[in-house]
Motif scaffolding. Structure first.
Motif, PDB file in Angstrom:
ATOM      1  N   GLU A   1      44.040  50.514  50.366  1.00 28.42           N
ATOM      2  CA  GLU A   1      43.909  51.176  49.149  1.00 28.42           C
ATOM      3  C   GLU A   1      41.753  50.067  49.052  1.00 28.42           C
ATOM      4  O   GLU A   1      41.478  49.173  49.469  1.00 28.42           O
ATOM      5  CB  GLU A   1      44.209  50.967  47.754  1.00 28.42           C
ATOM      6  N   ASP A   2      41.241  50.849  48.180  1.00 25.70           N
ATOM      7  CA  ASP A   2      39.906  50.664  48.367  1.00 25.70           C
ATOM      8  C   ASP A   2      39.276  50.279  49.264  1.00 25.70           C
ATOM      9  O   ASP A   2      38.103  49.625  49.768  1.00 25.70           O
ATOM     10  CB  ASP A   2      40.066  49.887  47.259  1.00 25.70           C
ATOM     11  N   ALA A   3      39.454  50.969  50.191  1.00 24.78           N
ATOM     12  CA  ALA A   3      38.810  50.957  51.991  1.00 24.78           C
ATOM     13  C   ALA A   3      36.804  51.097  51.190  1.00 24.78           C
ATOM     14  O   ALA A   3      36.953  52.096  51.617  1.00 24.78           O
ATOM     15  CB  ALA A   3      39.206  51.120  53.055  1.00 24.78           C
ATOM     16  N   GLU A   4      35.972  49.429  51.270  1.00 18.68           N
ATOM     17  CA  GLU A   4      34.983  50.655  51.222  1.00 18.68           C
ATOM     18  C   GLU A   4      33.660  49.783  52.604  1.00 18.68           C
ATOM     19  O   GLU A   4      34.406  48.966  52.741  1.00 18.68           O
ATOM     20  CB  GLU A   4      34.639  50.021  50.213  1.00 18.68           C
ATOM     21  N   LEU A   5      32.475  50.517  53.173  1.00 16.71           N
ATOM     22  CA  LEU A   5      32.474  50.261  53.848  1.00 16.71           C
ATOM     23  C   LEU A   5      30.436  49.470  53.112  1.00 16.71           C
ATOM     24  O   LEU A   5      30.084  50.484  51.986  1.00 16.71           O
ATOM     25  CB  LEU A   5      31.868  50.718  54.720  1.00 16.71           C
ATOM     26  N   LEU A   6      30.744  48.292  52.739  1.00 18.91           N
ATOM     27  CA  LEU A   6      28.722  48.240  51.852  1.00 18.91           C
ATOM     28  C   LEU A   6      28.621  47.443  53.010  1.00 18.91           C
ATOM     29  O   LEU A   6      28.455  46.433  53.407  1.00 18.91           O
ATOM     30  CB  LEU A   6      29.440  46.392  51.091  1.00 18.91           C
TER      31      LEU A   6
ATOM     32  N   ASP B   1      17.930  54.259  52.794  1.00 15.83           N
ATOM     33  CA  ASP B   1      18.136  54.418  53.188  1.00 15.83           C
ATOM     34  C   ASP B   1      18.519  55.003  55.050  1.00 15.83           C
ATOM     35  O   ASP B   1      19.138  55.999  55.298  1.00 15.83           O
ATOM     36  CB  ASP B   1      16.279  55.377  53.323  1.00 15.83           C
ATOM     37  N   LEU B   2      18.389  54.108  55.317  1.00 11.84           N
ATOM     38  CA  LEU B   2      19.069  53.876  56.587  1.00 11.84           C
ATOM     39  C   LEU B   2      20.739  53.859  56.900  1.00 11.84           C
ATOM     40  O   LEU B   2      21.787  54.512  57.297  1.00 11.84           O
ATOM     41  CB  LEU B   2      18.293  53.008  57.664  1.00 11.84           C
ATOM     42  N   PHE B   3      21.072  53.260  55.642  1.00  5.76           N
ATOM     43  CA  PHE B   3      22.276  52.588  55.595  1.00  5.76           C
ATOM     44  C   PHE B   3      22.952  54.503  55.025  1.00  5.76           C
ATOM     45  O   PHE B   3      24.162  54.590  55.663  1.00  5.76           O
ATOM     46  CB  PHE B   3      23.032  52.285  55.174  1.00  5.76           C
ATOM     47  N   ASN B   4      22.858  54.981  54.686  1.00  4.02           N
ATOM     48  CA  ASN B   4      22.762  56.743  53.781  1.00  4.02           C
ATOM     49  C   ASN B   4      22.627  57.384  54.934  1.00  4.02           C
ATOM     50  O   ASN B   4      24.019  58.140  54.608  1.00  4.02           O
ATOM     51  CB  ASN B   4      21.861  57.051  52.885  1.00  4.02           C
TER      52      ASN B   4
ATOM     53  N   ILE C   1      23.559  56.677  58.511  1.00  2.00           N
ATOM     54  CA  ILE C   1      24.311  56.100  59.207  1.00  2.00           C
ATOM     55  C   ILE C   1      26.076  56.271  58.839  1.00  2.00           C
ATOM     56  O   ILE C   1      26.236  57.201  59.305  1.00  2.00           O
ATOM     57  CB  ILE C   1      24.870  54.856  59.630  1.00  2.00           C
ATOM     58  N   THR C   2      26.244  56.184  57.506  1.00  2.00           N
ATOM     59  CA  THR C   2      27.667  56.597  56.745  1.00  2.00           C
ATOM     60  C   THR C   2      27.728  58.113  56.594  1.00  2.00           C
ATOM     61  O   THR C   2      28.918  58.191  55.975  1.00  2.00           O
ATOM     62  CB  THR C   2      27.267  56.070  55.307  1.00  2.00           C
ATOM     63  N   GLY C   3      26.218  58.902  56.557  1.00  2.00           N
ATOM     64  CA  GLY C   3      26.746  60.548  55.764  1.00  2.00           C
ATOM     65  C   GLY C   3      26.757  60.469  54.023  1.00  2.00           C
ATOM     66  O   GLY C   3      26.882  61.067  53.967  1.00  2.00           O
ATOM     67  N   LYS C   4      25.824  59.601  53.814  1.00  2.00           N
ATOM     68  CA  LYS C   4      25.963  59.533  51.666  1.00  2.00           C
ATOM     69  C   LYS C   4      25.408  59.600  51.461  1.00  2.00           C
ATOM     70  O   LYS C   4      24.658  59.691  52.174  1.00  2.00           O
ATOM     71  CB  LYS C   4      26.595  57.930  51.628  1.00  2.00           C
ATOM     72  N   LYS C   5      24.849  60.938  49.926  1.00  2.00           N
ATOM     73  CA  LYS C   5      23.812  60.715  49.191  1.00  2.00           C
ATOM     74  C   LYS C   5      23.563  59.812  48.665  1.00  2.00           C
ATOM     75  O   LYS C   5      24.607  58.860  48.039  1.00  2.00           O
ATOM     76  CB  LYS C   5      24.527  62.506  48.959  1.00  2.00           C
ATOM     77  N   GLU C   6      22.387  59.878  48.341  1.00  3.64           N
ATOM     78  CA  GLU C   6      21.938  58.793  47.341  1.00  3.64           C
ATOM     79  C   GLU C   6      22.680  59.379  46.281  1.00  3.64           C
ATOM     80  O   GLU C   6      22.299  60.110  45.536  1.00  3.64           O
ATOM     81  CB  GLU C   6      19.935  58.949  47.327  1.00  3.64           C
TER      82      GLU C   6
END
Length: 426
Positions: free
Chosen positions: A367-372, A416-419, A421-426
């Protein structure tokens, strides 16, 4: 003749006798009737008390009032027995696991940690991450460079070798799992292998070391950590080493399908969870390649619980695959660098895997798998050397960025680089 004073003889007449006999008969009859017809006194217990009380009508079905009949206590007792016999639901057991990327000790790093007496103190470099580590049960780090006990063997790229004091600092920061399988783990041959393992066994036996071995017996032993009632098997593999391969295949754990399959079977038989660390991928690439994806699919088919990767020295995304048994498996393709003295802002960005392992009556799951995101903060010291402060990107400020040796490594740029790479939106 009768004398003057002689009493006259009295004769009882027949009539008198008959009257007397009649009286006697009547008296006897009356006595007999009284004797045999008068009821004898009854004992007090002859009449039940309940029969002497008014009988209440039976309760109507709709009344639903508690019954006062003798059966009611028996029913309540039976219900109580049923409750006592029902086993309680198993309590949930869980633990939290975190992992950070490559601890890549360049010569500028150990020079900056050297003290005037020639010893080394790396503990300040990990002080910002220590409070984060304390929140986890299992804290893992990829030690990219091998340790040696002889200072004359300390070395930089391309054949790294680091002081054992690095290990002291990692243990003090709270890391209790160190992964060693990597392309640089055999940079100093068997000397590096034996020195590293001897250090960990003697100085910090509480730390679990993965991926390298100094005997066949050690290589055949699956590392299973037991904590919070859970048994977690930890495996660590590399695609290869940079130079000559070890004489004995058991020295380093390589990504070989047959070997890995056997290890996973043994691990699953011994543990509730199986976590795999993989040294793979292309350096400098922000996306996983076919080699990584192929192995990730293999691990999913083997019902591995989570895969945590490294080696590219830059961050790659996390994704979730479906296992053979239908459960999900998080894959962290590359956590990038945690600590290094590499040269680009992109290599300052790393990642921290965070997840929770849970076991209850429903089975086991992740559960709760995250990449920080993490960042390596490198600033000048008064001594002319460098200060290294890897931390979570969320703790990185503009003030710290203004002191970074790479001015372009601003919080905004790294987020910005993290978002991206991970495909996340701000």
């Amino acid at each position: 003749m009768r004398g003057k004073f002689q009493q006259p003889r009295r004769h009882i007449s027949l009539r008198t006798v008959l009257i007397a006999l009649g009286v006697l008969v009547l008296a006897a009859a009356a006595f007999g009737v009284w004797k045999f017809t008068r009821p004898a006194p009854l004992p007090e217990i002859a009449v039940p008390v309940m029969q002497s009380q008014p009988v209440e009508p039976p309760a109507q079905p709709e009344a639903q009032a508690p019954s006062e009949t003798p059966e009611a206590p028996a029913s309540r007792e039976l219900e109580a027995d049923v409750v006592e016999q029902t086993p309680p639901a198993p309590a949930e057991q869980s633990l939290r696991l975190m992992a950070v990327g490559d601890d890549l000790i360049h010569n500028s790093i150990y020079w900056s940690a050297e003290l005037p007496d020639g010893s080394y103190d790396f503990t300040p470099f990990y002080q910002d991450i220590a409070p984060v580590v304390a929140d986890y049960d299992l804290a893992c780090i990829q030690q990219e460079t091998i340790f040696v006990s002889d200072p004359a063997l300390y070395d930089n790229y391309p054949r790294f070798a680091s002081p054992t004091a690095v290990g002291d600092a990692l243990a003090q920061a709270g890391f209790n799992v160190v992964t060693m399988a990597g392309n640089h783990c055999y940079d100093k041959g068997m000397t590096g292998i034996t020195d590293t393992l001897s250090f960990w066994r003697e100085a910090h036996p509480e730390v679990t070391v993965l991926g390298i071995h100094d005997s066949q017996e050690d290589a055949d032993t699956i590392r299973v950590v037991e904590q919070n009632g859970l048994r977690v098997a930890l495996l660590d593999y590399t695609y290869g080493v940079n130079y000559e391969k070890p004489e004995n295949d058991w020295t380093v754990d390589f990504l070989d399908r047959d070997k890995v399959a056997r290890d996973l079977e043994n691990a699953r038989a011994q543990a509730d969870f199986v976590i795999v660390f993989a040294h793979w991928g292309e350096e400098g690439e922000f996306s996983p390649n076919d080699y990584q994806r192929g192995w990730a699919e293999f691990f999913a088919a083997q019902n591995v619980d989570a895969v945590i990767g490294g080696h590219p020295h830059v961050l790659q995304p996390m994704e979730t695959l479906t296992r053979a048994d239908g459960k999900t498996m998080p894959v962290y393709y590359s956590l990038g660098n945690f600590l290094s003295h590499q040269m680009s802002a992109e290599q300052m960005l790393g990642g921290m895997a965070s997840l929770r392992l849970v076991k209850d009556d429903a089975g086991t799951r992740v559960e709760d798998a995250e990449l920080l995101p993490t960042v390596t903060v490198i600033t000048h010291k008064d001594t002319g050397w460098w200060s290294y402060r890897p931390m979570l990107l969320s703790d990185y400020t503009d003030e710290l960025a203004a002191q970074h040796r790479l001015p372009e490594a601003t919080p905004e740029y790294l987020w910005d680089l993290f978002n991206q790479i991970t495909g996340k939106k701000e």
